[in-house]
Design a protein around this motif. Structure first.
Motif, mmCIF file in Angstrom:
data_model
loop_
_atom_site.group_PDB
_atom_site.id
_atom_site.type_symbol
_atom_site.label_atom_id
_atom_site.label_comp_id
_atom_site.label_asym_id
_atom_site.label_seq_id
_atom_site.Cartn_x
_atom_site.Cartn_y
_atom_site.Cartn_z
ATOM 1 N N GLN A 140 -2.784 7.205 -2.004
ATOM 2 C CA GLN A 140 -3.232 8.197 -2.994
ATOM 3 C C GLN A 140 -2.433 8.103 -4.288
ATOM 4 N N LEU A 141 -1.257 7.492 -4.235
ATOM 5 C CA LEU A 141 -0.402 7.264 -5.402
ATOM 6 C C LEU A 141 -0.152 8.543 -6.199
ATOM 7 N N THR A 142 0.234 9.597 -5.480
ATOM 8 C CA THR A 142 0.589 10.850 -6.139
ATOM 9 C C THR A 142 2.094 11.095 -6.090
ATOM 10 N N LYS A 143 2.820 10.249 -5.343
ATOM 11 C CA LYS A 143 4.256 10.436 -5.179
ATOM 12 C C LYS A 143 5.025 9.450 -6.051
ATOM 13 N N ASP A 144 6.319 9.600 -6.046
ATOM 14 C CA ASP A 144 7.215 8.683 -6.747
ATOM 15 C C ASP A 144 6.981 7.269 -6.241
ATOM 16 N N PRO A 145 6.695 6.306 -7.139
ATOM 17 C CA PRO A 145 6.412 4.938 -6.683
ATOM 18 C C PRO A 145 7.569 4.310 -5.903
ATOM 19 N N ASN A 146 8.765 4.836 -6.059
ATOM 20 C CA ASN A 146 9.918 4.305 -5.315
ATOM 21 C C ASN A 146 10.058 4.936 -3.927
ATOM 22 N N LYS A 147 9.177 5.892 -3.616
ATOM 23 C CA LYS A 147 9.281 6.577 -2.326
ATOM 24 C C LYS A 147 7.963 6.520 -1.554
ATOM 25 N N LEU A 148 7.255 5.412 -1.676
ATOM 26 C CA LEU A 148 5.987 5.269 -0.980
ATOM 27 C C LEU A 148 6.227 5.134 0.517
ATOM 28 N N ASP A 149 5.461 5.872 1.285
ATOM 29 C CA ASP A 149 5.586 5.848 2.741
ATOM 30 C C ASP A 149 4.618 4.816 3.322
ATOM 31 N N LEU A 150 4.969 3.524 3.153
ATOM 32 C CA LEU A 150 4.107 2.452 3.645
ATOM 33 C C LEU A 150 4.191 2.352 5.163
ATOM 34 N N ILE A 151 3.105 1.928 5.781
ATOM 35 C CA ILE A 151 3.052 1.843 7.239
ATOM 36 C C ILE A 151 3.562 0.487 7.710
ATOM 37 N N ALA A 152 3.916 0.427 8.997
ATOM 38 C CA ALA A 152 4.457 -0.795 9.595
ATOM 39 C C ALA A 152 3.607 -1.207 10.790
ATOM 40 N N ASP A 153 3.694 -2.490 11.156
ATOM 41 C CA ASP A 153 2.979 -2.957 12.336
ATOM 42 C C ASP A 153 3.827 -2.697 13.581
ATOM 43 N N ALA A 154 3.367 -3.177 14.735
ATOM 44 C CA ALA A 154 4.044 -2.908 16.007
ATOM 45 C C ALA A 154 5.459 -3.462 16.041
ATOM 46 N N SER A 155 5.718 -4.516 15.278
ATOM 47 C CA SER A 155 7.048 -5.133 15.271
ATOM 48 C C SER A 155 8.005 -4.453 14.302
ATOM 49 N N GLY A 156 7.499 -3.496 13.546
ATOM 50 C CA GLY A 156 8.329 -2.812 12.570
ATOM 51 C C GLY A 156 8.261 -3.399 11.170
ATOM 52 N N ARG A 157 7.489 -4.454 10.983
ATOM 53 C CA ARG A 157 7.345 -5.080 9.671
ATOM 54 C C ARG A 157 6.466 -4.209 8.784
ATOM 55 N N ILE A 158 6.939 -3.929 7.577
ATOM 56 C CA ILE A 158 6.157 -3.143 6.625
ATOM 57 C C ILE A 158 4.997 -4.001 6.114
ATOM 58 N N VAL A 159 3.797 -3.437 6.111
ATOM 59 C CA VAL A 159 2.635 -4.196 5.665
ATOM 60 C C VAL A 159 2.763 -4.498 4.171
ATOM 61 N N ASN A 160 2.116 -5.579 3.744
ATOM 62 C CA ASN A 160 2.135 -5.950 2.336
ATOM 63 C C ASN A 160 1.524 -4.829 1.493
ATOM 64 N N GLU A 161 2.257 -4.401 0.470
ATOM 65 C CA GLU A 161 1.821 -3.258 -0.332
ATOM 66 C C GLU A 161 0.477 -3.505 -1.003
ATOM 67 N N SER A 162 0.286 -4.713 -1.560
ATOM 68 C CA SER A 162 -0.965 -5.025 -2.247
ATOM 69 C C SER A 162 -2.148 -4.968 -1.286
ATOM 70 N N THR A 163 -1.995 -5.567 -0.105
ATOM 71 C CA THR A 163 -3.070 -5.543 0.894
ATOM 72 C C THR A 163 -3.366 -4.115 1.324
ATOM 73 N N TYR A 164 -2.299 -3.343 1.583
ATOM 74 C CA TYR A 164 -2.475 -1.962 2.031
ATOM 75 C C TYR A 164 -3.251 -1.139 1.011
ATOM 76 N N MET A 165 -2.854 -1.244 -0.256
ATOM 77 C CA MET A 165 -3.500 -0.435 -1.286
ATOM 78 C C MET A 165 -4.960 -0.828 -1.453
ATOM 79 N N ARG A 166 -5.229 -2.111 -1.536
ATOM 80 C CA ARG A 166 -6.603 -2.568 -1.780
ATOM 81 C C ARG A 166 -7.537 -2.186 -0.640
ATOM 82 N N ILE A 167 -7.086 -2.368 0.597
ATOM 83 C CA ILE A 167 -7.930 -2.037 1.747
ATOM 84 C C ILE A 167 -8.142 -0.528 1.848
ATOM 85 N N SER A 168 -7.086 0.242 1.632
ATOM 86 C CA SER A 168 -7.202 1.707 1.709
ATOM 87 C C SER A 168 -8.128 2.237 0.620
ATOM 88 N N TRP A 169 -7.977 1.720 -0.600
ATOM 89 C CA TRP A 169 -8.853 2.163 -1.699
ATOM 90 C C TRP A 169 -10.298 1.780 -1.429
#
Length: 456
Positions: A295-324
């Motif tokens: 939704q990009l309403t928060k501080d860009p330095n405090k984005l709560d990005l999701i992680a996969d089962a291994s704990g790896r944070i998903v790629n921000e660009s992929t996450y944003m584009r797919i969610s939008w």
């Protein structure tokens, strides 16, 4: 009258050539208004004075091109959610689209009197790949390497990456169309070989340009359609048992595969494994309820990005584009008529639901376009595109013309590119409608192909 006719034809052609040159350049709206206005006026006078083969079918083809601006005018009068923005779009972008359609349609009708024009227009499409290629020494002198990522794109020819992907994409697809067409040619062997070599060079320069701009969409377009072309040529040569051509085609395939793997690795290394994890990250990002970071309403330095089962944070660009994209589909289902204007339609909905959001586009051209013009506008646009493609495929059964290949390769390739690129903006829409209308009147009207017989 002959001199007047020729004057109108060359006036329309020169205006079209100027428009093709200035469309990619930033800050050229005033210049586009002038050349599109003069070009459309020349085309209108020519059609009223010298178009003697008017029929209901021909007029219907023109109305299909103008259906979207007419629909948006109706939307403005009846359903508008913001009349000021809707009128701004109608009196700007869609007025130029109407002029582009008129000029393109008239130019296509003039084509049979000026058969060398398409060759000249193809030459114009080669200008930008060459210009960007020549620009490299200046970029290198600034310390910008070919595969080095940079935040600002110093090229003077495009305002951002999507513009490079779109306009260079047309050049690349036209090169592929020429190569596909050349396999049907016979006689004048030296000329055919020279044409094929120039087309290969143009496609190669476009590929390098895409890499330099670090536009993944352009790279994928060039690579996927390039492999499709190689596969098609290989199948044709296998059927005709041309051993020399089979070996050459297989060699081209191997070289292209090795080059693609190399550049894939180079790109992915600079993109934090974006390509390697693309499918996994896209699957995770489809669930927009797991996080509200998109939704990009928060501080860009405090984005709560999701992680996969291994704990790896998903790629921000992929996450944003797919969610939008996922949320954009939801909005389109809820608002099938659209907002009535094409610029930042997604932003309108995001500001309503999430005030202060910095998400202005879905990054999918067709989805952003549909949110603006609604499903009726999207339907009319796709009908226009696929009408040309279907007619051109039918024309290939007769005496194949180079423009038929340009229509199939160019329009279908650009239709695919629109799904993944930010292309629902002024110049892209104007250029697309010009190409559709020019190819429609050049290839789809019955008087152009009435005398052709099926080839053996």
């Amino acid at each position: 009258m002959i001199r007047f006719k020729n004057l109108l034809e060359w006036s329309c052609f020169i205006c079209a050539a100027c428009a093709l040159i200035v469309w990619p350049l930033p800050h050229t709206i005033a210049l586009r208004n002038i050349v599109l206005g003069f070009g459309a006026l020349s085309a209108l006078i020519w059609m009223f004075s010298f178009w003697t083969e008017r029929s209901k079918g021909n007029i219907f083809s023109l109305l299909i091109m103008l259906a979207v601006p007419l629909w948006l005018l109706l939307h403005y009068l009846s359903f508008s959610v913001n009349k000021d923005l809707a009128w701004y779009d109608l009196s700007g972008t869609w007025l130029r689209v109407t002029l582009s359609v008129t000029m393109g349609f008239g130019l296509g009708l003039m084509y049979k009197y000026q058969p060398k024009w398409p060759t000249l227009l193809v030459g114009i499409t080669a200008l930008y790949p060459l210009a960007v290629f020549i620009e490299y020494p200046f970029l290198l002198s600034k310390g910008i390497g070919l595969l080095q990522q940079y935040q600002e794109y110093p090229s003077q020819f495009f305002k951002y990456k999507s513009a490079a992907a779109y306009f260079l994409g047309w050049s690349c697809l036209i090169a592929y169309a020429i190569l596909d067409f050349q396999k049907t040619r016979s006689g004048r062997k030296l000329k055919n070989i020279a044409t094929s070599v120039l087309a290969v060079l143009l496609a190669g320069i476009c590929f390098v340009d895409f890499i330099a701009f670090r536009t993944l969409n352009g790279i994928m377009l060039a690579a996927s359609f390039g492999f499709l072309l190689i596969l098609k040529i290989l199948v044709v040569n296998l059927k005709m048992l041309r051993s020399g051509w089979i070996i050459a085609t297989l060699l081209s395939f191997v070289i292209a595969l090795i080059a693609s793997i190399f550049f894939y690795g180079q790109y992915d290394a600079g993109a934090d494994g974006k390509l390697k994890n693309l499918v996994k990250d896209a699957t995770i990002s489809w669930d927009i309820d797991r996080s509200d970071a998109w939704q990009l309403t928060k501080d860009p330095n405090k984005l709560d990005l999701i992680a996969d089962a291994s704990g790896r944070i998903v790629n921000e660009s992929t996450y944003m584009r797919i969610s939008w994209f996922r949320y954009g589909l939801k909005l389109l289902i809820q608002n099938p008529l659209g907002v009535g204007y094409t610029h930042a339609a997604f932003d309108h909905y995001m500001q309503q639901r999430f005030p202060g959001s910095r998400a202005h586009k879905t990054h999918s051209g067709w989805l952003d376009y549909a949110l603006g013009v609604g499903l009726p506008g999207l339907f009319f646009t796709w009908i226009a595109i696929f009408t040309v493609i279907v007619f051109s495929i039918q024309n290939l059964k007769y005496s194949p013309a180079a423009l038929d290949y340009v229509a199939v390769w160019g329009l279908f390739g650009i239709w695919c590119l629109w799904w993944v690129s930010e292309l629902s903006e002024r110049e892209f829409i104007e250029h697309l409608f010009f190409m559709i209308s020019f190819l429609t009147s050049s290839l789809c009207l019955p008087n152009h192909y009435a005398s052709k017989q099926p080839s053996e």
